[in-house]
Design a protein around this motif. Structure first.
Motif, PDB file in Angstrom:
ATOM      1  N   PHE A 115      21.057   0.424 -67.190  1.00 49.53           N
ATOM      2  CA  PHE A 115      21.533   1.810 -67.206  1.00 49.53           C
ATOM      3  C   PHE A 115      21.506   2.377 -68.629  1.00 49.53           C
ATOM      4  O   PHE A 115      21.120   3.510 -68.853  1.00 49.53           O
ATOM      5  CB  PHE A 115      22.941   1.891 -66.614  1.00 49.53           C
TER       6      PHE A 115
ATOM      7  N   THR B 122      17.621   2.911 -69.808  1.00 50.05           N
ATOM      8  CA  THR B 122      16.758   3.904 -69.154  1.00 50.05           C
ATOM      9  C   THR B 122      17.098   5.319 -69.613  1.00 50.05           C
ATOM     10  O   THR B 122      18.221   5.628 -69.974  1.00 50.05           O
ATOM     11  CB  THR B 122      16.850   3.791 -67.624  1.00 50.05           C
ATOM     12  N   GLU B 123      16.079   6.173 -69.586  1.00 49.76           N
ATOM     13  CA  GLU B 123      16.275   7.563 -69.996  1.00 49.76           C
ATOM     14  C   GLU B 123      16.051   8.530 -68.849  1.00 49.76           C
ATOM     15  O   GLU B 123      16.370   9.703 -68.962  1.00 49.76           O
ATOM     16  CB  GLU B 123      15.344   7.885 -71.168  1.00 49.76           C
ATOM     17  N   SER B 124      15.532   8.044 -67.734  1.00 50.97           N
ATOM     18  CA  SER B 124      15.273   8.894 -66.583  1.00 50.97           C
ATOM     19  C   SER B 124      16.566   9.141 -65.803  1.00 50.97           C
ATOM     20  O   SER B 124      17.322   8.212 -65.516  1.00 50.97           O
ATOM     21  CB  SER B 124      14.241   8.223 -65.668  1.00 50.97           C
ATOM     22  N   THR B 125      16.819  10.401 -65.461  1.00 52.60           N
ATOM     23  CA  THR B 125      18.028  10.747 -64.717  1.00 52.60           C
ATOM     24  C   THR B 125      18.002  10.151 -63.315  1.00 52.60           C
ATOM     25  O   THR B 125      19.022   9.669 -62.816  1.00 52.60           O
ATOM     26  CB  THR B 125      18.171  12.278 -64.620  1.00 52.60           C
ATOM     27  N   LEU B 126      16.839  10.155 -62.684  1.00 56.22           N
ATOM     28  CA  LEU B 126      16.717   9.602 -61.335  1.00 56.22           C
ATOM     29  C   LEU B 126      16.988   8.099 -61.334  1.00 56.22           C
ATOM     30  O   LEU B 126      17.670   7.584 -60.438  1.00 56.22           O
ATOM     31  CB  LEU B 126      15.324   9.915 -60.767  1.00 56.22           C
ATOM     32  N   LYS B 127      16.479   7.397 -62.343  1.00 57.72           N
ATOM     33  CA  LYS B 127      16.732   5.956 -62.443  1.00 57.72           C
ATOM     34  C   LYS B 127      18.210   5.689 -62.717  1.00 57.72           C
ATOM     35  O   LYS B 127      18.785   4.734 -62.194  1.00 57.72           O
ATOM     36  CB  LYS B 127      15.877   5.338 -63.543  1.00 57.72           C
ATOM     37  N   LYS B 128      18.841   6.528 -63.531  1.00 54.40           N
ATOM     38  CA  LYS B 128      20.270   6.348 -63.821  1.00 54.40           C
ATOM     39  C   LYS B 128      21.105   6.533 -62.558  1.00 54.40           C
ATOM     40  O   LYS B 128      22.045   5.770 -62.310  1.00 54.40           O
ATOM     41  CB  LYS B 128      20.737   7.314 -64.911  1.00 54.40           C
ATOM     42  N   ILE B 129      20.747   7.527 -61.740  1.00 55.21           N
ATOM     43  CA  ILE B 129      21.466   7.736 -60.472  1.00 55.21           C
ATOM     44  C   ILE B 129      21.279   6.535 -59.561  1.00 55.21           C
ATOM     45  O   ILE B 129      22.233   6.043 -58.945  1.00 55.21           O
ATOM     46  CB  ILE B 129      21.001   9.047 -59.797  1.00 55.21           C
TER      47      ILE B 129
END
Length: 115
Positions: free
Chosen positions: A42, A45-52
Motif C-alpha cells: 500500500f 503503490t501510487e495508483s489510486t485503484l490499486k490502493k483501494i
C-alpha cells in the motif's frame, strides 16, 4: 513431591490448551504477516485503484485475523508451560532453619560473631 505432581498436571492441561489452539495461532501469525505485506504494498503503490484494492484486501485479512484472536489463549498456555519448566528445573532452596533448636542457635551465634 506434591508440588511436582501439581506442576505436572498443570503442565498437561497447558499442553492440551496449546495443542488445541495451535491452528488458530498459525492463522493469526499468517494473518499478521499478510497485513504487513499488504501495508508495505500500500505504501509503495501510487495508483489510486490499486490502493483501494489493497485496502479491501487488508480489511478482509483483518477480519480473518481478528476471528483467530482467541489464539492468544494458546500463547498464554505456552507461557505457562515455560514458567512450569523454569520452576521444575529450579534447584530447591536449602532450609535456613532446622527443627533442632541448638542448630539454629549455633548458626545465629556464628552470624553474630561475624559482626
Amino acid at each position: 513431591m506434591m508440588k511436582k505432581f501439581l506442576l505436572f498436571v498443570l503442565g498437561l492441561v497447558a499442553l492440551a490448551v496449546l495443542l488445541a489452539n495451535l491452528g488458530p495461532m498459525v492463522l493469526l501469525a499468517v494473518g499478521g504477516w499478510l497485513l504487513y505485506v499488504v501495508f508495505k504494498k500500500f505504501l509503495k503503490t501510487e495508483s489510486t485503484l490499486k490502493k483501494i484494492g489493497l485496502v479491501v484486501i487488508g480489511l478482509i485479512v483483518v477480519c480473518i485475523t481478528l476471528s483467530n484472536i482467541y489464539a492468544v489463549i494458546g500463547v498464554a498456555a505456552a507461557y505457562v508451560l515455560y514458567m512450569i519448566y523454569k520452576e521444575w528445573k529450579r534447584e530447591p532452596k536449602e532450609r535456613e532453619f532446622s527443627d533442632d533448636p541448638f542448630t539454629n542457635f549455633e548458626k545465629q551465634w556464628a552470624e553474630l560473631n561475624k559482626l
